[in-house]
Scaffold this motif. Sequence first.
Motif, PDB file in Angstrom:
ATOM      1  N   ALA A 129     -58.930   5.796  12.244  1.00  0.00           N
ATOM      2  CA  ALA A 129     -58.567   6.914  11.382  1.00  0.00           C
ATOM      3  C   ALA A 129     -59.794   7.303  10.560  1.00  0.00           C
ATOM      4  CB  ALA A 129     -57.419   6.497  10.454  1.00  0.00           C
ATOM      5  N   GLN A 130     -59.723   8.439   9.893  1.00  0.00           N
ATOM      6  CA  GLN A 130     -60.827   8.887   9.046  1.00  0.00           C
ATOM      7  C   GLN A 130     -61.201   7.839   8.002  1.00  0.00           C
ATOM      8  OE1 GLN A 130     -62.746  11.743   9.039  1.00  0.00           O
ATOM      9  NE2 GLN A 130     -61.822  12.293  10.991  1.00  0.00           N
ATOM     10  N   ASP A 131     -60.224   7.061   7.532  1.00  0.00           N
ATOM     11  CA  ASP A 131     -60.501   6.057   6.501  1.00  0.00           C
ATOM     12  C   ASP A 131     -60.869   4.696   7.092  1.00  0.00           C
ATOM     13  OD1 ASP A 131     -58.088   5.060   7.418  1.00  0.00           O
ATOM     14  OD2 ASP A 131     -56.997   5.409   5.552  1.00  0.00           O
ATOM     15  N   GLY A 132     -61.031   4.606   8.424  1.00  0.00           N
ATOM     16  CA  GLY A 132     -61.451   3.367   9.060  1.00  0.00           C
ATOM     17  C   GLY A 132     -60.321   2.485   9.571  1.00  0.00           C
ATOM     18  N   ARG A 133     -59.065   2.844   9.330  1.00  0.00           N
ATOM     19  CA  ARG A 133     -57.940   2.063   9.848  1.00  0.00           C
ATOM     20  C   ARG A 133     -57.930   2.106  11.369  1.00  0.00           C
ATOM     21  NH1 ARG A 133     -53.362   4.833   9.115  1.00  0.00           N
ATOM     22  NH2 ARG A 133     -54.571   6.658   8.527  1.00  0.00           N
ATOM     23  N   VAL A 134     -57.593   0.961  11.994  1.00  0.00           N
ATOM     24  CA  VAL A 134     -57.418   0.928  13.449  1.00  0.00           C
ATOM     25  C   VAL A 134     -56.058   1.542  13.760  1.00  0.00           C
ATOM     26  CG1 VAL A 134     -57.179  -0.546  15.483  1.00  0.00           C
ATOM     27  CG2 VAL A 134     -58.889  -1.096  13.732  1.00  0.00           C
ATOM     28  N   LEU A 135     -56.058   2.514  14.672  1.00  0.00           N
ATOM     29  CA  LEU A 135     -54.829   3.217  15.038  1.00  0.00           C
ATOM     30  C   LEU A 135     -54.333   2.761  16.407  1.00  0.00           C
ATOM     31  CD1 LEU A 135     -55.877   6.822  13.946  1.00  0.00           C
ATOM     32  CD2 LEU A 135     -54.481   5.185  12.668  1.00  0.00           C
ATOM     33  N   GLN A 136     -53.017   2.714  16.556  1.00  0.00           N
ATOM     34  CA  GLN A 136     -52.370   2.426  17.829  1.00  0.00           C
ATOM     35  C   GLN A 136     -51.762   3.729  18.349  1.00  0.00           C
ATOM     36  OE1 GLN A 136     -52.758  -0.591  19.164  1.00  0.00           O
ATOM     37  NE2 GLN A 136     -53.846  -1.194  17.308  1.00  0.00           N
ATOM     38  N   LEU A 137     -51.267   3.721  19.564  1.00  0.00           N
ATOM     39  CA  LEU A 137     -50.702   4.921  20.170  1.00  0.00           C
ATOM     40  C   LEU A 137     -49.610   5.543  19.302  1.00  0.00           C
ATOM     41  CD1 LEU A 137     -50.599   6.899  22.517  1.00  0.00           C
ATOM     42  CD2 LEU A 137     -49.018   5.335  23.673  1.00  0.00           C
ATOM     43  N   HIS A 138     -48.733   4.722  18.744  1.00  0.00           N
ATOM     44  CA  HIS A 138     -47.632   5.261  17.936  1.00  0.00           C
ATOM     45  C   HIS A 138     -48.117   5.914  16.629  1.00  0.00           C
ATOM     46  CE1 HIS A 138     -48.023   1.174  16.255  1.00  0.00           C
ATOM     47  NE2 HIS A 138     -47.650   1.746  15.129  1.00  0.00           N
ATOM     48  N   ASP A 139     -49.378   5.692  16.250  1.00  0.00           N
ATOM     49  CA  ASP A 139     -49.944   6.290  15.040  1.00  0.00           C
ATOM     50  C   ASP A 139     -50.540   7.672  15.314  1.00  0.00           C
ATOM     51  OD1 ASP A 139     -49.509   3.974  13.411  1.00  0.00           O
ATOM     52  OD2 ASP A 139     -51.251   3.039  14.383  1.00  0.00           O
ATOM     53  N   LEU A 140     -50.612   8.082  16.564  1.00  0.00           N
ATOM     54  CA  LEU A 140     -51.314   9.312  16.933  1.00  0.00           C
ATOM     55  C   LEU A 140     -50.361  10.472  17.183  1.00  0.00           C
ATOM     56  CD1 LEU A 140     -53.869   7.752  19.415  1.00  0.00           C
ATOM     57  CD2 LEU A 140     -54.222   8.281  17.002  1.00  0.00           C
ATOM     58  N   HIS A 141     -50.886  11.669  16.994  1.00  0.00           N
ATOM     59  CA  HIS A 141     -50.155  12.909  17.257  1.00  0.00           C
ATOM     60  C   HIS A 141     -51.168  13.903  17.814  1.00  0.00           C
ATOM     61  CE1 HIS A 141     -47.652  16.444  16.657  1.00  0.00           C
ATOM     62  NE2 HIS A 141     -48.659  17.007  15.995  1.00  0.00           N
ATOM     63  N   TRP A 142     -50.854  14.530  18.922  1.00  0.00           N
ATOM     64  CA  TRP A 142     -51.742  15.532  19.519  1.00  0.00           C
ATOM     65  C   TRP A 142     -51.458  16.868  18.834  1.00  0.00           C
ATOM     66  CZ3 TRP A 142     -55.315  13.293  22.373  1.00  0.00           C
ATOM     67  CH2 TRP A 142     -55.022  12.079  22.992  1.00  0.00           C
ATOM     68  N   ALA A 143     -52.307  17.276  17.925  1.00  0.00           N
ATOM     69  CA  ALA A 143     -52.079  18.465  17.102  1.00  0.00           C
ATOM     70  C   ALA A 143     -52.682  19.706  17.741  1.00  0.00           C
ATOM     71  CB  ALA A 143     -52.688  18.265  15.716  1.00  0.00           C
ATOM     72  N   LEU A 144     -51.907  20.778  17.734  1.00  0.00           N
ATOM     73  CA  LEU A 144     -52.379  22.085  18.174  1.00  0.00           C
ATOM     74  C   LEU A 144     -53.052  22.782  16.995  1.00  0.00           C
ATOM     75  CD1 LEU A 144     -49.271  23.181  20.242  1.00  0.00           C
ATOM     76  CD2 LEU A 144     -51.509  22.491  21.123  1.00  0.00           C
ATOM     77  N   PRO A 145     -53.843  23.826  17.252  1.00  0.00           N
ATOM     78  CA  PRO A 145     -54.432  24.571  16.137  1.00  0.00           C
ATOM     79  C   PRO A 145     -53.338  24.993  15.155  1.00  0.00           C
ATOM     80  CG  PRO A 145     -55.343  25.319  18.209  1.00  0.00           C
ATOM     81  CD  PRO A 145     -54.224  24.359  18.543  1.00  0.00           C
ATOM     82  N   GLY A 146     -53.625  24.863  13.882  1.00  0.00           N
ATOM     83  CA  GLY A 146     -52.663  25.202  12.852  1.00  0.00           C
ATOM     84  C   GLY A 146     -51.846  24.008  12.382  1.00  0.00           C
ATOM     85  N   GLU A 147     -51.832  22.917  13.153  1.00  0.00           N
ATOM     86  CA  GLU A 147     -51.083  21.725  12.762  1.00  0.00           C
ATOM     87  C   GLU A 147     -51.942  20.729  11.993  1.00  0.00           C
ATOM     88  OE1 GLU A 147     -47.831  20.246  15.711  1.00  0.00           O
ATOM     89  OE2 GLU A 147     -49.629  20.718  16.876  1.00  0.00           O
ATOM     90  N   MET A 148     -53.254  20.845  12.071  1.00  0.00           N
ATOM     91  CA  MET A 148     -54.134  19.853  11.466  1.00  0.00           C
ATOM     92  C   MET A 148     -54.291  20.068   9.968  1.00  0.00           C
ATOM     93  SD  MET A 148     -57.049  19.492  14.401  1.00  0.00           S
ATOM     94  CE  MET A 148     -58.074  18.563  13.312  1.00  0.00           C
ATOM     95  N   ALA A 149     -54.495  18.959   9.263  1.00  0.00           N
ATOM     96  CA  ALA A 149     -54.758  19.035   7.824  1.00  0.00           C
ATOM     97  C   ALA A 149     -56.079  19.760   7.609  1.00  0.00           C
ATOM     98  CB  ALA A 149     -54.823  17.624   7.242  1.00  0.00           C
TER      99      ALA A 149
END
Length: 159
Positions: A129-149
Amino acid sequence: MDKLREKLDACSLPAALEAVGERWSFLILRAAFNGLRHFEEFQSALGIARNILSDRLARLVRHGIMGRAALADDRRKIEYRLTPKGEALLPTMVALRQWGERWETGVPAFPALVDRNELRPIQPVAVLAQDGRVLQLHDLHWALPGEMARDAGEAIAAE
């Protein structure tokens, strides 16, 4: 289902696989990461047929992953080197190697890949993650334009 199709259509994985997604290409890249630079070196180290090696090197050059240049002291001898684009494949190569050790061979590869400064094995490649956390598959989301922070204080829009 249309959103999933839109996400899959926008994915760059097919283009990446077109550039390098073939066994011999990965083995050539592994050899290049280990310092091989000449056609004869690749052929000898890999046991690859000349026509296949020539084809794969040409593809890697065409995609800008490797550069091809005649040596100054002998213009007949060609040198192949990883470009910055090719060097950027290092995490991918390490991740595939680690995956193979864990799931295919079940044993650590030899020689071991270590940090040059400490001579200690490297950590497993992970998605962070941006803060360095290790992410697993369940932590991810495929964002389309307009969905991202748009900034650090804004959460991703609900699905």
